[in-house]
Design a protein around this motif. Structure first.
Motif, PDB file in Angstrom:
ATOM      1  N   VAL A 137       0.831  -1.214   0.000  1.00 34.89           N
ATOM      2  CA  VAL A 137       0.000   0.000   0.000  1.00 34.89           C
ATOM      3  C   VAL A 137       0.865   1.263   0.000  1.00 34.89           C
ATOM      4  N   VAL A 138       1.927   1.251   0.806  1.00 33.06           N
ATOM      5  CA  VAL A 138       2.822   2.409   0.865  1.00 33.06           C
ATOM      6  C   VAL A 138       3.477   2.659  -0.488  1.00 33.06           C
ATOM      7  N   LEU A 139       3.919   1.593  -1.140  1.00 34.98           N
ATOM      8  CA  LEU A 139       4.558   1.740  -2.449  1.00 34.98           C
ATOM      9  C   LEU A 139       3.579   2.241  -3.497  1.00 34.98           C
ATOM     10  N   VAL A 140       2.352   1.736  -3.467  1.00 38.12           N
ATOM     11  CA  VAL A 140       1.347   2.178  -4.435  1.00 38.12           C
ATOM     12  C   VAL A 140       1.014   3.654  -4.227  1.00 38.12           C
ATOM     13  N   VAL A 141       0.828   4.048  -2.953  1.00 33.47           N
ATOM     14  CA  VAL A 141       0.522   5.452  -2.658  1.00 33.47           C
ATOM     15  C   VAL A 141       1.674   6.361  -3.076  1.00 33.47           C
ATOM     16  N   ALA A 142       2.909   5.932  -2.776  1.00 30.50           N
ATOM     17  CA  ALA A 142       4.068   6.736  -3.142  1.00 30.50           C
ATOM     18  C   ALA A 142       4.206   6.858  -4.653  1.00 30.50           C
ATOM     19  N   SER A 143       3.819   5.826  -5.386  1.00 26.80           N
ATOM     20  CA  SER A 143       3.926   5.868  -6.842  1.00 26.80           C
ATOM     21  C   SER A 143       2.823   6.702  -7.478  1.00 26.80           C
ATOM     22  N   LEU A 144       1.623   6.618  -6.921  1.00 30.56           N
ATOM     23  CA  LEU A 144       0.480   7.303  -7.522  1.00 30.56           C
ATOM     24  C   LEU A 144       0.311   8.742  -7.049  1.00 30.56           C
ATOM     25  N   TYR A 145       0.936   9.106  -5.936  1.00 30.92           N
ATOM     26  CA  TYR A 145       0.747  10.460  -5.410  1.00 30.92           C
ATOM     27  C   TYR A 145       1.184  11.538  -6.405  1.00 30.92           C
ATOM     28  N   PRO A 146       2.354  11.435  -7.053  1.00 34.73           N
ATOM     29  CA  PRO A 146       2.715  12.489  -8.020  1.00 34.73           C
ATOM     30  C   PRO A 146       1.708  12.630  -9.152  1.00 34.73           C
ATOM     31  N   VAL A 147       1.171  11.484  -9.614  1.00 39.16           N
ATOM     32  CA  VAL A 147       0.184  11.549 -10.689  1.00 39.16           C
ATOM     33  C   VAL A 147      -1.099  12.211 -10.184  1.00 39.16           C
ATOM     34  N   ALA A 148      -1.531  11.831  -8.972  1.00 47.72           N
ATOM     35  CA  ALA A 148      -2.722  12.457  -8.393  1.00 47.72           C
ATOM     36  C   ALA A 148      -2.517  13.950  -8.197  1.00 47.72           C
ATOM     37  N   TRP A 149      -1.307  14.329  -7.793  1.00 48.21           N
ATOM     38  CA  TRP A 149      -1.019  15.753  -7.603  1.00 48.21           C
ATOM     39  C   TRP A 149      -1.088  16.494  -8.930  1.00 48.21           C
ATOM     40  N   LEU A 150      -0.554  15.912 -10.009  1.00 47.51           N
ATOM     41  CA  LEU A 150      -0.624  16.546 -11.323  1.00 47.51           C
ATOM     42  C   LEU A 150      -2.074  16.729 -11.759  1.00 47.51           C
ATOM     43  N   VAL A 151      -2.875  15.685 -11.583  1.00 45.35           N
ATOM     44  CA  VAL A 151      -4.279  15.776 -11.986  1.00 45.35           C
ATOM     45  C   VAL A 151      -4.997  16.846 -11.169  1.00 45.35           C
ATOM     46  N   ALA A 152      -4.733  16.895  -9.870  1.00 44.35           N
ATOM     47  CA  ALA A 152      -5.391  17.890  -9.013  1.00 44.35           C
ATOM     48  C   ALA A 152      -5.007  19.308  -9.412  1.00 44.35           C
ATOM     49  N   ILE A 153      -3.727  19.543  -9.677  1.00 47.83           N
ATOM     50  CA  ILE A 153      -3.280  20.886 -10.063  1.00 47.83           C
ATOM     51  C   ILE A 153      -3.841  21.278 -11.419  1.00 47.83           C
ATOM     52  N   SER A 154      -3.910  20.303 -12.352  1.00 44.80           N
ATOM     53  CA  SER A 154      -4.381  20.623 -13.699  1.00 44.80           C
ATOM     54  C   SER A 154      -5.853  20.978 -13.740  1.00 44.80           C
ATOM     55  N   LEU A 155      -6.619  20.549 -12.737  1.00 49.70           N
ATOM     56  CA  LEU A 155      -8.067  20.792 -12.725  1.00 49.70           C
ATOM     57  C   LEU A 155      -8.450  21.963 -11.840  1.00 49.70           C
ATOM     58  N   GLN A 156      -7.473  22.757 -11.398  1.00 52.65           N
ATOM     59  CA  GLN A 156      -7.754  23.917 -10.564  1.00 52.65           C
ATOM     60  C   GLN A 156      -7.409  25.202 -11.311  1.00 52.65           C
ATOM     61  N   PRO A 157      -8.046  26.297 -10.934  1.00 53.69           N
ATOM     62  CA  PRO A 157      -7.649  27.588 -11.497  1.00 53.69           C
ATOM     63  C   PRO A 157      -6.215  27.921 -11.128  1.00 53.69           C
ATOM     64  N   ALA A 158      -5.617  28.843 -11.860  1.00 51.69           N
ATOM     65  CA  ALA A 158      -4.215  29.182 -11.652  1.00 51.69           C
ATOM     66  C   ALA A 158      -3.949  29.662 -10.227  1.00 51.69           C
ATOM     67  N   LYS A 159      -4.869  30.434  -9.638  1.00 51.19           N
ATOM     68  CA  LYS A 159      -4.653  30.948  -8.287  1.00 51.19           C
ATOM     69  C   LYS A 159      -4.637  29.820  -7.258  1.00 51.19           C
ATOM     70  N   SER A 160      -5.505  28.832  -7.440  1.00 52.38           N
ATOM     71  CA  SER A 160      -5.555  27.720  -6.484  1.00 52.38           C
ATOM     72  C   SER A 160      -4.347  26.813  -6.599  1.00 52.38           C
ATOM     73  N   ALA A 161      -3.719  26.781  -7.772  1.00 47.54           N
ATOM     74  CA  ALA A 161      -2.583  25.886  -7.982  1.00 47.54           C
ATOM     75  C   ALA A 161      -1.387  26.276  -7.137  1.00 47.54           C
TER      76      ALA A 161
END
Length: 276
Positions: free
Chosen positions: A18-42
Motif C-alpha cells: 500500500v505504501v509503495l502504491v501510494v508513493a507511486s500514484l501520489y505524483p500523478v494524483a497531484w498533477l491531476v489535481a493541479i491541472s483541474l484547478q484555477p491558476a490561483k488555487s494551484a
C-alpha cells in the motif's frame, strides 16, 4: 505460532504494498489535481484536494495549434522509433542467438558497451553530421538518431528472450520445410511476444520522454511534448496548471500502452512451446 507469523508477514507485505502504491500514484494524483484547478488555487500550499474541477486549461491547450502539433510530432516520432527498434532489435537478436561465431561475444559486448555512452557524448557529433546532411529539424533525422541510440537496448533485451527459446523449435520448423526467415516470422516472433511487448513499452517510454536529442537536433518547426512543457517555465513565472495539464496528457498514451500490453507482459515466455 507459525500461523501467527504467516499472518503478520502477510499484513506487513500488504502495508508495504500500500505504501509503495501510494508513493507511486501520489505524483500523478497531484498533477491531476493541479491541472483541474484555477491558476490561483494551484499555488496554494498545501495542495487543495477538495475543489470543483475546472477543465479550462485542457480546453485552452487543445485549442492551441502549437500544442496539438507538439503532441502529433511526439506520437509520430515515438511510434516510428519504437517500431524500428523492435523490428531491427528482433532481427539482430535472433541472428546473434542462432548464428554464433567466435566474434559473437565481442559483438554482444560492443552492443552492451554502447549503452554505457551517455546521450550528451554523442548528440554533438550527430549534430555536425546532420548539419552537413541537411537532416536537422526533420522527423526522419530524429527517428534515425533515436532509433540508433535506443536500438542496443532492444537488442540486449530480445537477445535474452531468443536465448531462452530452445533451438529444437527452429529444427522442427526446418524439418517442416520452413526457411530461416519463415521460422523467425511464424514461430519465433509469436513465442517471444512477451519480450517484444516489454521491449516496445520500454522503448516507447524512453523515446516519448526524450529531451536532449530533440533540443539539439530539432528547431522551431519540430517541437515535442517535453520541449513544449519546458516552455511553460520562464524567467518571470511558472505556469503550473499548464505544466500539470500537459504532463497528464503526456502520461495518457504511456499508460494506455501499458494497459494494452499488460496481457503480453504477464504471459509466460514460450507458453505452449516445446521445452528442452
Amino acid at each position: 505460532m507459525r500461523r501467527t507469523l504467516q499472518v503478520l508477514r502477510r499484513i506487513g507485505n500488504g502495508i508495504v504494498a500500500v505504501v509503495l502504491v501510494v508513493a507511486s500514484l501520489y505524483p500523478v494524483a497531484w498533477l491531476v489535481a493541479i491541472s483541474l484547478q484555477p491558476a490561483k488555487s494551484a499555488y496554494t500550499m498545501p495542495t487543495r484536494w477538495l475543489f470543483v474541477p475546472d477543465f479550462s486549461t485542457y480546453a485552452e491547450l487543445f485549442a492551441d495549434p502549437d500544442f496539438v502539433a507538439a503532441l502529433v510530432n511526439t506520437i509520430q516520432l515515438t511510434v516510428f522509433g519504437t517500431a524500428l527498434c523492435v523490428i531491427l532489435g528482433a532481427l539482430a537478436a535472433y541472428s546473434l542467438s542462432r548464428y554464433r561465431t567466435r566474434w559473437s561475444g565481442l559483438l554482444t559486448g560492443s552492443i552492451a558497451m554502447s549503452r554505457v555512452v551517455p546521450s550528451f557524448a554523442v548528440v554533438l557529433p550527430i549534430f555536425f553530421i546532420y548539419r552537413s546532411l541537411n537532416l536537422l529539424d526533420s522527423m526522419a533525422g530524429l527517428v534515425l538518431a533515436l532509433t540508433a541510440f535506443q536500438l542496443p537496448l532492444s537488442i540486449l533485451i530480445l537477445l535474452n528472450v531468443m536465448n531462452d527459446i530452445p533451438k529444437s523449435i527452429d529444427e522442427a520448423a526446418e524439418i517442416d520445410g520452413a526457411g530461416a526467415f519463415a521460422t523467425f516470422r511464424r514461430v519465433i516472433l509469436p513465442i517471444s511476444r512477451p519480450g517484444l511487448a516489454a521491449t516496445a513499452v520500454l522503448t516507447f517510454v524512453l523515446i516519448w520522454n526524450e529531451f536532449l536529442f530533440v533540443l539539439v537536433l530539432a528547431g522551431d518547426r519540430l517541437v515535442t511534448m517535453p520541449m513544449l512543457i519546458s516552455t511553460f517555465q520562464t524567467d518571470k513565472q511558472i505556469l503550473w496548471t499548464e505544466i500539470a495539464a500537459s504532463s497528464v496528457i503526456s502520461l495518457l498514451p504511456v499508460g494506455l500502452l501499458i494497459v494494452l500490453a499488460q496481457r503480453h507482459l504477464l504471459a509466460g515466455l514460450g507458453a505452449g512451446a516445446v521445452r528442452e
